[in-house]
Scaffold this active site. Sequence first.
Site, PDB file in Angstrom:
ATOM      1  N   SER A   9      40.332  39.227  42.481  1.00  0.00           N
ATOM      2  CA  SER A   9      40.404  38.592  40.926  1.00  0.00           C
ATOM      3  C   SER A   9      39.214  39.022  40.164  1.00  0.00           C
ATOM      4  CB  SER A   9      40.994  37.066  40.976  1.00  0.00           C
ATOM      5  OG  SER A   9      39.725  36.381  41.194  1.00  0.00           O
ATOM      6  N   ASP A  10      39.436  38.757  38.899  1.00  0.00           N
ATOM      7  CA  ASP A  10      38.277  38.960  37.724  1.00  0.00           C
ATOM      8  C   ASP A  10      37.661  37.302  37.608  1.00  0.00           C
ATOM      9  OD1 ASP A  10      36.624  39.618  36.180  1.00  0.00           O
ATOM     10  OD2 ASP A  10      37.833  40.670  34.712  1.00  0.00           O
ATOM     11  N   TYR A  11      36.907  37.483  37.081  1.00  0.00           N
ATOM     12  CA  TYR A  11      36.034  36.174  36.860  1.00  0.00           C
ATOM     13  C   TYR A  11      36.902  34.931  36.759  1.00  0.00           C
ATOM     14  CZ  TYR A  11      31.215  34.268  36.896  1.00  0.00           C
ATOM     15  OH  TYR A  11      30.013  33.651  37.044  1.00  0.00           O
ATOM     16  N   THR A  12      37.124  34.217  37.798  1.00  0.00           N
ATOM     17  CA  THR A  12      37.930  32.907  37.606  1.00  0.00           C
ATOM     18  C   THR A  12      39.303  33.087  37.038  1.00  0.00           C
ATOM     19  OG1 THR A  12      37.041  32.208  35.359  1.00  0.00           O
ATOM     20  CG2 THR A  12      35.806  31.503  37.205  1.00  0.00           C
TER      21      THR A  12
END
Length: 757
Positions: free
Chosen positions: A282-285
Amino acid sequence: MKINAIITIQIFFVLWAIRSSAQQTIPEVESLLSKMTIDEKIGQLNLVTPGGGIATGSVVSTNVEAKIKAGQVGGLFGISGPEKIKMAQDYAVKHTRLGIPLFFGSDIIHGYKTTFPIPLGLSSSWDMELLRKTAEIAALEATADGVNWNFSPMVDIARDPRWGRIAEGAGEDPYLGSEIAKAMVNGYQGNDLAATRTMMACVKHFALYGASEAGRDYNTVDMSKIRMYNEYLPPFKAAIEAGVGSIMTSFNDVDGVPASGNRWLLTELLRQRWGFNGFVVSDYTSVNEMVAHGLGDLQAVSALALKAGLDMDMVGEGFLTTLRKSLEERKITEEDITAACRRILEAKHKLGLFQDPYRYIDTKRPQRDILTKEHRKIAREVAAQTFVLLKKHRNTLPLKKEGTIALIGDLANSKNNMLGTWAPTGDPQLSIPILEGIKNVAPNANILYAKGANITNDTVMAKNVNVFGPRVVMDARSPEEMRKEAVEVAKKADVVVAVVGEASEMSGESASKTDLDLPETQKKLIRALVLTNTPVVLVLMSGRPLTIEEEMELPVSILQVWFPGVEAGNAVADVLFGAYNPSGKLTATWPLNVGQIPIYHSIKNTGRPQPSSTFEKFKTNYLDAPNEPLLPFGYGLSYTHFEYFDVHINKDQVGPEETVSVSVTVKNTGDYSGHEVVQLYLRDVVRSITPPKRALKGFKKIFLKQGERKTVTFDLRPNDLKFHNAKLNFVSEPGDFEVYVGTDSNTELKTTFKLVE
């Protein structure tokens, strides 16, 4: 009907068997999986950052050391250096039950310590070997510091310069973007992922992120699958075909479902249709952010993401804290967790970490391999090839290395703005500002410097762009006082070089803008300098296309240099003084004003096209502006002039599996030797879905001495004539094709051929 159905099923299973056989299991990984508990498997799906290092987001993980020792971490990012990497690896290898090593990631977007121009600038070189080399150097330097996984390249097609992250990609075109995706993946990964000089690439952001509505970061995306397949997905597919090891999801939704939880995107398309066998992070959060999207609480969205095909959760820890509960409630299966864990372990195996967890840790390498003289030399040469000459006025350029030069502008002497956005691993204080570079290249010239204006006088804007340190520094003097000083300096000079544009963090992530003009304080400065009647050269720095209609109409020369990297000043000086003849070409259309956005070269005709630039009622147009952009895709001038003629095609008719060759002669008719990027565009005149006016299908960068001519040949292969039709089948259709060859996307030199059954 039944026979056809049986045949279809048989073909399906044959293809599935072929795909499955290509994805051989790794005995070492399977053995390890058989020993792991559910909690240990979940731990491998957790990617964290300890903070205190390289900032890439607003959230920092807590209790990282304890989590590693508890087997709750699969990888780290945001740290570097052999000592720190070894300490963290020790926690995993020596203090967990199974000793599974970590891998270490980082955002290395345009170089590691040797920072190259921003990616949009690099793409303007149109030189695939050059881009591959920059990625190879980045991998060499990063692995010397213990990093073995890179969150790059970003291959999002971007047609809205309001979107700040246009700076991180290759611009608007899927063909060029695909070629660059392959070059970057090959540069990072080389031929052996387990080699200590290569690193795993992570292509991002999957998918459609560059089409965020209103050009606003993290925003909604909504488009047809035909547009996805033909225009936005090709660079991702190219990266997969090049062997990229990992993929990062995007923040936006796709068909109403956020990418990190989108099963059609991550499983049906990516794995089943394209055959990708790496892992997805995933991307950040972005998993947690699906809660705000409206898809449920953290447990619900974490289960959704895992079932969709997401393997690793970056920072949010939704997988770590909720998957066991979801398993107990039968919302996910143990096989879902095992499949994701398997892909993480396979990546570590490919990197050679099971063979030697410390293979990327060598205290001798940083001194030997990072920011070497040779790397800086290459960075200087690369940067010069990315600059785009937007306008020539009289014979001001190239400059003479003598006389008096007035160097004006805050950006002319600002180390903090040379590297550009997303250079978290670089040190701006090691960069060469333009003032220093001009002094290095023209030591006999008399250089007079004046700041002239702040980058902006907007204190709110300044605060917003100074998040990562001072990029806009307000002078204690009034704008009038600074401008007066600059005018006085200009009057004493033989030529003015004014360095204007954006601060580095005015583009990039979370840096969307609705106004793409130069800040008013800089516009006033330019007007005042022009009134001195001293010849003016504008050196323009930005991470995006700007709206510079006024500046293009002034009697000035304009050189676009993007953000040139660690050797910025030397490279700019090399081009200003003619050591290198500018050869860059725009990879994103420059609009006349923001009202034209989105605007790009492969736009489609409407049913009411306007035949000329003259306004006609009831045609597709504006009342207050022309349809044409300020500067077209592929545009870029040179100190010399190139003439195109004798376009030739080797056959008038071709079959669906035949190749057609197109040749054109190019002659350097000017006064300097130089590079030219020869571009080929194709128009499918009639087809079953509306075609673009033109589509880039080939380019070659050539060097011509003064007076020299060369014949350039392009081969159009069967796939170059294909497109995804209404059923999303990749097909070509019989009919007429027009081929345009020239110096930019507006070229009128053409030939034709017919595709027959």
